[in-house]
Scaffold this motif. Structure first.
Motif, mmCIF file in Angstrom:
data_model
loop_
_atom_site.group_PDB
_atom_site.id
_atom_site.type_symbol
_atom_site.label_atom_id
_atom_site.label_comp_id
_atom_site.label_asym_id
_atom_site.label_seq_id
_atom_site.Cartn_x
_atom_site.Cartn_y
_atom_site.Cartn_z
ATOM 1 N N UNK A 1 -2.149 32.564 -29.224
ATOM 2 C CA UNK A 1 -2.136 33.894 -28.620
ATOM 3 C C UNK A 1 -0.783 34.170 -27.995
ATOM 4 N N UNK A 2 -0.398 35.453 -27.999
ATOM 5 C CA UNK A 2 0.867 35.863 -27.397
ATOM 6 C C UNK A 2 0.649 37.081 -26.526
ATOM 7 N N UNK A 3 -0.541 37.136 -25.902
ATOM 8 C CA UNK A 3 -0.844 38.240 -24.986
ATOM 9 C C UNK A 3 -0.703 37.813 -23.531
ATOM 10 N N UNK A 4 -0.184 36.582 -23.304
ATOM 11 C CA UNK A 4 0.084 36.075 -21.956
ATOM 12 C C UNK A 4 -1.193 36.014 -21.109
ATOM 13 N N UNK A 5 -2.318 35.740 -21.746
ATOM 14 C CA UNK A 5 -3.591 35.636 -21.050
ATOM 15 C C UNK A 5 -4.295 34.359 -21.472
ATOM 16 N N UNK A 6 -5.150 33.851 -20.600
ATOM 17 C CA UNK A 6 -5.992 32.712 -20.950
ATOM 18 C C UNK A 6 -7.469 33.094 -20.989
ATOM 19 N N UNK A 7 -7.777 34.334 -20.681
ATOM 20 C CA UNK A 7 -9.165 34.771 -20.597
ATOM 21 C C UNK A 7 -9.767 34.972 -21.986
ATOM 22 N N UNK A 8 -11.063 34.690 -22.088
ATOM 23 C CA UNK A 8 -11.816 34.934 -23.309
ATOM 24 C C UNK A 8 -12.899 35.952 -22.982
ATOM 25 N N UNK A 9 -12.932 37.047 -23.739
ATOM 26 C CA UNK A 9 -13.914 38.095 -23.496
ATOM 27 C C UNK A 9 -14.623 38.461 -24.799
ATOM 28 N N UNK A 10 -15.854 38.980 -24.713
ATOM 29 C CA UNK A 10 -16.537 39.419 -25.927
ATOM 30 C C UNK A 10 -15.787 40.538 -26.637
ATOM 31 N N UNK A 11 -15.190 41.435 -25.873
ATOM 32 C CA UNK A 11 -14.490 42.564 -26.479
ATOM 33 C C UNK A 11 -13.299 42.116 -27.310
ATOM 34 N N UNK A 12 -12.515 41.145 -26.795
ATOM 35 C CA UNK A 12 -11.349 40.711 -27.567
ATOM 36 C C UNK A 12 -11.796 39.931 -28.802
ATOM 37 N N UNK A 13 -12.857 39.144 -28.684
ATOM 38 C CA UNK A 13 -13.365 38.429 -29.859
ATOM 39 C C UNK A 13 -13.900 39.405 -30.899
ATOM 40 N N UNK A 14 -14.581 40.452 -30.433
ATOM 41 C CA UNK A 14 -15.085 41.468 -31.352
ATOM 42 C C UNK A 14 -13.939 42.146 -32.086
ATOM 43 N N UNK A 15 -12.880 42.477 -31.363
ATOM 44 C CA UNK A 15 -11.717 43.114 -31.984
ATOM 45 C C UNK A 15 -11.099 42.197 -33.034
#
Length: 288
Positions: free
Chosen positions: A67-81
């Motif tokens: 990942x290159x979004x500078x985040x470590x969070x995992x969310x349903x919305x990002x996985x869905x996308x």
């Protein structure tokens, strides 16, 4: 034969695998997803569908997906996308989806956001704690597990997670008052390796267990939704969350062989019954 590909998005470079022909022959492609489990966990289950095109992928920031979004969070919305982008890249909508654990949560978010992507979704043991009658206690127990992990390391955190996930029935005062379990009781190391980035134990996936489905959007989609639970999970946390999600959609869960990892065939040291699981999944997917 497995064709491994990559797809670069604004947030990540996703590694995914294609087994079978493109475009897929009838029936539609079958996508197997989980979180935080990576694609390798579906090796045994995928072998039971050698007559279909099967898609697996590593969620962003896990396994081969960077990942290159500078985040470590995992969310349903990002996985869905991310799932949507893979489906669109291959031009294979609508697909059938078998989704387990956090992947089942993300797949429900996919149906809500992109209703034409999925023909049938089999959502296996989604850990949606917010729908439980004892949600406050479940979230408190989850936070306690994170605290133990950050204080003492992986073995202690995983022992706490196992104690929570193997508790039967509603979480009681007795559960809350129990001392943290000894990792040795589960064959886990007590030594601290210093790492604190486990996606299951660190808290970065809390948005998945806290997610509440958009029931109206999912019901408005053309997708057939099936909630599934393992026979060996009766009374356990994910059995109760599955029942709660199924109730929100006016369903009763269908029963699959084994427990939460019933489809595993030795991956990650866990042995389910992937052959029987594949037979049951095929039966459910073939129903109309």
């Amino acid at each position: 034969m497995t064709d491994t590909r990559s797809l670069t998005t604004p947030a990540a470079t996703l590694a995914y695998d294609v087994r079978g022909p493109l475009p897929p022959t009838d029936p539609p492609a079958l996508m197997l997803v989980a979180a935080p489990m990576t694609a390798e966990g579906f090796t045994s289950l995928a072998a039971g569908f050698d007559d279909r095109t099967v898609i697996t992928y590593d969620p962003r920031g896990l396994g081969r997906s960077t990942r290159h979004d500078h985040s470590t969070a995992h969310t349903p919305e990002q996985n869905a996308e991310d799932m949507h982008r893979i489906i669109a890249e291959l031009g294979i909508a609508p697909v059938d989806v078998f989704a387990s654990s956090g992947g089942a949560v993300s797949a429900l978010a996919l149906v809500a956001a992109y209703p034409d992507d999925v023909a049938t979704l089999v959502a296996h043991e989604p850990p949606m704690l917010a729908l439980l009658p004892d949600a406050d206690r479940a979230f408190a127990a989850e936070k306690a597990t994170h605290a133990i992990y950050h204080e003492k390391g992986w073995g202690h955190g995983m022992a706490s997670f196992i104690a929570l996930s193997s508790w039967k029935g509603e979480l009681t005062d007795e559960f809350a008052a129990a001392p943290p379990p000894d990792p040795a009781a589960f064959g886990l190391p007590s030594e601290d390796d210093g790492s604190r980035d486990d996606p299951l134990l660190s808290g970065v996936s809390d948005a998945i267990t806290a997610y509440e489905p958009d029931v109206d959007a999912v019901l408005a989609a053309p997708t057939r939704i099936v909630l599934a639970v393992g026979a060996d999970s009766a009374g356990l946390l994910t059995d109760r969350t599955t029942a709660a999600v199924a109730g929100a959609f006016g369903q009763e869960p269908v029963v699959f062989p084994g427990g939460h990892g019933g489809f595993l065939g030795g991956e990650f040291g866990q042995q389910g019954d992937p052959e029987a699981f594949a037979v049951r999944l095929r039966e459910v997917l073939d129903e109309t």
